[in-house]
Design a protein around this motif. Structure first.
Motif, PDB file in Angstrom:
ATOM      1  N   VAL A 146       5.586 -16.004 -12.815  1.00 32.47           N
ATOM      2  CA  VAL A 146       5.635 -14.402 -12.172  1.00 32.47           C
ATOM      3  C   VAL A 146       4.410 -14.147 -11.613  1.00 32.47           C
ATOM      4  O   VAL A 146       3.085 -14.348 -11.872  1.00 32.47           O
ATOM      5  CB  VAL A 146       5.740 -13.640 -13.236  1.00 32.47           C
ATOM      6  CG1 VAL A 146       5.895 -12.114 -12.946  1.00 32.47           C
ATOM      7  CG2 VAL A 146       7.087 -13.871 -14.331  1.00 32.47           C
ATOM      8  N   ARG A 147       4.413 -13.568 -10.373  1.00 32.91           N
ATOM      9  CA  ARG A 147       3.410 -13.149  -9.472  1.00 32.91           C
ATOM     10  C   ARG A 147       3.635 -11.559  -9.308  1.00 32.91           C
ATOM     11  O   ARG A 147       4.622 -11.319  -8.757  1.00 32.91           O
ATOM     12  CB  ARG A 147       3.476 -13.888  -8.236  1.00 32.91           C
ATOM     13  CG  ARG A 147       2.180 -13.465  -7.188  1.00 32.91           C
ATOM     14  CD  ARG A 147       0.703 -13.612  -7.413  1.00 32.91           C
ATOM     15  NE  ARG A 147       0.603 -14.922  -7.434  1.00 32.91           N
ATOM     16  CZ  ARG A 147      -0.609 -15.595  -7.153  1.00 32.91           C
ATOM     17  NH1 ARG A 147      -1.604 -14.860  -6.841  1.00 32.91           N
ATOM     18  NH2 ARG A 147      -0.672 -16.970  -7.107  1.00 32.91           N
ATOM     19  N   ARG A 148       2.327 -11.009  -9.612  1.00 33.94           N
ATOM     20  CA  ARG A 148       2.420  -9.346  -9.048  1.00 33.94           C
ATOM     21  C   ARG A 148       1.861  -9.220  -7.888  1.00 33.94           C
ATOM     22  O   ARG A 148       0.690  -9.333  -7.812  1.00 33.94           O
ATOM     23  CB  ARG A 148       1.779  -8.506 -10.487  1.00 33.94           C
ATOM     24  CG  ARG A 148       1.694  -7.223 -10.497  1.00 33.94           C
ATOM     25  CD  ARG A 148       0.745  -6.758 -11.635  1.00 33.94           C
ATOM     26  NE  ARG A 148       0.546  -5.150 -11.405  1.00 33.94           N
ATOM     27  CZ  ARG A 148       1.366  -4.335 -11.787  1.00 33.94           C
ATOM     28  NH1 ARG A 148       2.589  -4.811 -12.320  1.00 33.94           N
ATOM     29  NH2 ARG A 148       1.342  -2.961 -11.606  1.00 33.94           N
ATOM     30  N   LEU A 149       2.330  -8.677  -7.091  1.00 31.27           N
ATOM     31  CA  LEU A 149       1.850  -8.330  -5.746  1.00 31.27           C
ATOM     32  C   LEU A 149       1.689  -6.787  -5.583  1.00 31.27           C
ATOM     33  O   LEU A 149       2.596  -5.968  -6.048  1.00 31.27           O
ATOM     34  CB  LEU A 149       3.091  -8.692  -4.647  1.00 31.27           C
ATOM     35  CG  LEU A 149       3.504 -10.063  -4.922  1.00 31.27           C
ATOM     36  CD1 LEU A 149       4.497 -10.364  -3.806  1.00 31.27           C
ATOM     37  CD2 LEU A 149       2.476 -11.003  -4.580  1.00 31.27           C
ATOM     38  N   GLU A 150       0.538  -6.403  -5.079  1.00 24.31           N
ATOM     39  CA  GLU A 150       0.154  -5.155  -4.974  1.00 24.31           C
ATOM     40  C   GLU A 150      -0.864  -4.897  -3.964  1.00 24.31           C
ATOM     41  O   GLU A 150      -1.490  -5.954  -3.429  1.00 24.31           O
ATOM     42  CB  GLU A 150      -0.817  -4.496  -6.333  1.00 24.31           C
ATOM     43  CG  GLU A 150      -1.713  -5.193  -6.986  1.00 24.31           C
ATOM     44  CD  GLU A 150      -1.932  -4.556  -8.368  1.00 24.31           C
ATOM     45  OE1 GLU A 150      -1.386  -3.419  -8.775  1.00 24.31           O
ATOM     46  OE2 GLU A 150      -2.537  -5.183  -9.219  1.00 24.31           O
ATOM     47  N   GLY A 151      -1.111  -3.658  -3.444  1.00 28.27           N
ATOM     48  CA  GLY A 151      -2.101  -3.754  -2.088  1.00 28.27           C
ATOM     49  C   GLY A 151      -1.339  -4.418  -0.930  1.00 28.27           C
ATOM     50  O   GLY A 151      -0.065  -4.485  -0.799  1.00 28.27           O
ATOM     51  N   ALA A 152      -2.206  -4.909  -0.052  1.00 31.35           N
ATOM     52  CA  ALA A 152      -2.114  -5.942   0.969  1.00 31.35           C
ATOM     53  C   ALA A 152      -2.585  -7.116   0.925  1.00 31.35           C
ATOM     54  O   ALA A 152      -3.786  -7.022   0.377  1.00 31.35           O
ATOM     55  CB  ALA A 152      -2.252  -5.173   2.233  1.00 31.35           C
ATOM     56  N   GLY A 153      -2.061  -8.288   1.297  1.00 30.05           N
ATOM     57  CA  GLY A 153      -2.689  -9.564   1.015  1.00 30.05           C
ATOM     58  C   GLY A 153      -1.880 -10.723   1.493  1.00 30.05           C
ATOM     59  O   GLY A 153      -0.656 -10.525   2.065  1.00 30.05           O
ATOM     60  N   HIS A 154      -2.508 -11.805   1.387  1.00 27.82           N
ATOM     61  CA  HIS A 154      -1.682 -12.964   1.659  1.00 27.82           C
ATOM     62  C   HIS A 154      -2.342 -14.212   1.083  1.00 27.82           C
ATOM     63  O   HIS A 154      -3.564 -14.128   0.592  1.00 27.82           O
ATOM     64  CB  HIS A 154      -1.830 -13.409   3.223  1.00 27.82           C
ATOM     65  CG  HIS A 154      -3.099 -13.631   3.834  1.00 27.82           C
ATOM     66  ND1 HIS A 154      -4.203 -12.726   4.322  1.00 27.82           N
ATOM     67  CD2 HIS A 154      -3.949 -14.867   4.092  1.00 27.82           C
ATOM     68  CE1 HIS A 154      -5.341 -13.217   4.658  1.00 27.82           C
ATOM     69  NE2 HIS A 154      -5.162 -14.581   4.655  1.00 27.82           N
ATOM     70  N   VAL A 155      -1.494 -15.261   0.749  1.00 30.39           N
ATOM     71  CA  VAL A 155      -1.926 -16.347   0.288  1.00 30.39           C
ATOM     72  C   VAL A 155      -1.389 -17.656   0.981  1.00 30.39           C
ATOM     73  O   VAL A 155      -0.209 -17.430   1.321  1.00 30.39           O
ATOM     74  CB  VAL A 155      -1.033 -16.388  -1.377  1.00 30.39           C
ATOM     75  CG1 VAL A 155      -1.438 -17.579  -1.968  1.00 30.39           C
ATOM     76  CG2 VAL A 155      -1.918 -15.392  -2.219  1.00 30.39           C
ATOM     77  N   LEU A 156      -2.014 -18.461   1.110  1.00 27.31           N
ATOM     78  CA  LEU A 156      -1.617 -20.078   1.685  1.00 27.31           C
ATOM     79  C   LEU A 156      -1.455 -20.946   0.668  1.00 27.31           C
ATOM     80  O   LEU A 156      -2.376 -21.159  -0.240  1.00 27.31           O
ATOM     81  CB  LEU A 156      -2.655 -20.282   2.913  1.00 27.31           C
ATOM     82  CG  LEU A 156      -2.128 -21.457   3.488  1.00 27.31           C
ATOM     83  CD1 LEU A 156      -0.893 -21.427   4.383  1.00 27.31           C
ATOM     84  CD2 LEU A 156      -3.687 -22.103   4.353  1.00 27.31           C
ATOM     85  N   GLY A 157      -0.359 -21.796   0.835  1.00 26.66           N
ATOM     86  CA  GLY A 157      -0.281 -22.730  -0.475  1.00 26.66           C
ATOM     87  C   GLY A 157       0.001 -24.116   0.322  1.00 26.66           C
ATOM     88  O   GLY A 157       0.824 -24.152   1.425  1.00 26.66           O
ATOM     89  N   VAL A 158      -0.399 -25.386  -0.212  1.00 22.44           N
ATOM     90  CA  VAL A 158       0.001 -26.614  -0.079  1.00 22.44           C
ATOM     91  C   VAL A 158       0.825 -27.014  -0.878  1.00 22.44           C
ATOM     92  O   VAL A 158       0.739 -27.176  -2.278  1.00 22.44           O
ATOM     93  CB  VAL A 158      -1.216 -27.364   0.053  1.00 22.44           C
ATOM     94  CG1 VAL A 158      -0.743 -29.002   0.629  1.00 22.44           C
ATOM     95  CG2 VAL A 158      -2.095 -26.827   0.905  1.00 22.44           C
TER      96      VAL A 158
ATOM     97  N   ARG B 227       0.889  -1.193   0.142  1.00 27.55           N
ATOM     98  CA  ARG B 227      -0.056  -0.038  -0.199  1.00 27.55           C
ATOM     99  C   ARG B 227       0.829   1.304   0.021  1.00 27.55           C
ATOM    100  O   ARG B 227       1.626   1.353   0.632  1.00 27.55           O
ATOM    101  CB  ARG B 227      -0.955  -0.076   1.166  1.00 27.55           C
ATOM    102  CG  ARG B 227      -2.050  -1.005   1.136  1.00 27.55           C
ATOM    103  CD  ARG B 227      -2.852  -1.202   2.509  1.00 27.55           C
ATOM    104  NE  ARG B 227      -2.017  -1.685   3.502  1.00 27.55           N
ATOM    105  CZ  ARG B 227      -2.494  -1.997   4.679  1.00 27.55           C
ATOM    106  NH1 ARG B 227      -3.772  -1.803   4.885  1.00 27.55           N
ATOM    107  NH2 ARG B 227      -1.757  -2.602   5.808  1.00 27.55           N
ATOM    108  N   GLY B 228       0.684   2.173  -0.974  1.00 29.46           N
ATOM    109  CA  GLY B 228       1.318   3.128  -1.181  1.00 29.46           C
ATOM    110  C   GLY B 228       2.699   3.247  -1.616  1.00 29.46           C
ATOM    111  O   GLY B 228       3.552   4.122  -1.895  1.00 29.46           O
TER     112      GLY B 228
END
Length: 264
Positions: A81-93, A46-47
């Motif tokens: 390629v993963r684009r990250l913007e804002g705030a977030g989270h991802v859980l993977g197995v 963010r920002g």
């Protein structure tokens, strides 16, 4: 490399460590034969400008809880390629090589270079779990444990899956292995049997897994921060010459080894 260990395959890990926070969790004991670990990635841009994170993927299938729906990712043989913007989270197995095969009715090679909605494999309940995970539920790994344990295939030992997993572990853990025929001889099978095992249980050809393991090692050396003797490294990794190594690395990463190392 500075910062936490983000694991092999994460390109420019020193830079990535300033953008993402990674936690790993072990699976429940009943899942350990199929699941390597869970990974939870958080970010807050963010920002700040968006960040593109590039990864040289491993020969593993992942079940990923993300917006808007949970998805299953097969082995990505190109550059992820993963684009990250804002705030977030991802859980993977992260399933072990061969570990995802018991959950599906078809060879894992059909998922290569693709992602599919997880509901098509696990049913609509996986999307309800996705909402829980993304809403910030406490101990999300425990929720995924319970979900997978309830759907665990019958505990009949699949010797073929175990054999495929052992082969992948041998390739990724030992840089001295060079060719598919060497792998076949070591495990007492034919080259054709190796190829079939990898298509059925791993999702990528054995030759690709061998090459990817070498490129992971090359990127790790480049990320150390010291000057690299590329000709010597090419020879150490089993390439006939530096030019062949440079072509392989550039095709996979999008930069020559020297340019990649210079962009730390």
């Amino acid at each position: 490399m500075n910062g936490p260990d983000l694991g092999r395959g994460v390109l420019h890990p020193g830079r990535a460590a300033g953008v993402v926070h990674l936690d790993r969790y072990g699976p429940a004991p009943g899942l350990a034969r199929l699941v390597e670990f869970y990974w939870l990635v958080r970010w807050d841009r963010r920002g700040l400008p968006a960040h593109e994170q590039k990864v040289l993927a491993h020969p593993n299938v992942h079940l990923v809880f993300e917006a808007p729906r949970a998805r299953v990712y097969g082995v990505d043989r190109s550059l992820f390629v993963r684009r990250l913007e804002g705030a977030g989270h991802v859980l993977g197995v992260k399933f072990r090589p061969g570990g995802f095969r018991p959950f599906t009715d078809r060879p894992v090679a059909g998922l290569a270079d693709r992602s599919v909605p997880a509901a098509g494999i696990f049913g609509p309940a996986v999307d309800l779990l996705n909402e829980q995970v993304l809403s910030g539920a406490p101990e999300p790994a425990a929720l995924v444990d319970a979900f997978l344990l309830a759907r665990l295939p019958a505990p009949v030992a699949d010797r073929q899956a175990e054999l495929a997993a052992a082969m992948v572990e041998r390739v990724t853990g030992s840089p001295d292995l060079r060719r598919v025929d060497e792998l076949a001889v070591e495990f007492g099978v034919t080259v054709r049997q190796v190829q079939r095992l990898f298509a059925e249980y791993v999702g990528a050809a054995p030759k690709w897994v061998l090459r990817r393991a070498r490129l992971h090692e090359a990127a790790r050396r480049a990320d150390r921060g010291a000057d690299v003797d590329w000709a010597a490294l090419a020879a150490e990794l089993g390439y006939a010459d530096q030019a062949h190594f440079t072509r392989d690395f550039t095709a996979a990463v999008g930069l020559s080894p020297a340019r990649y190392a210079g962009g730390r």
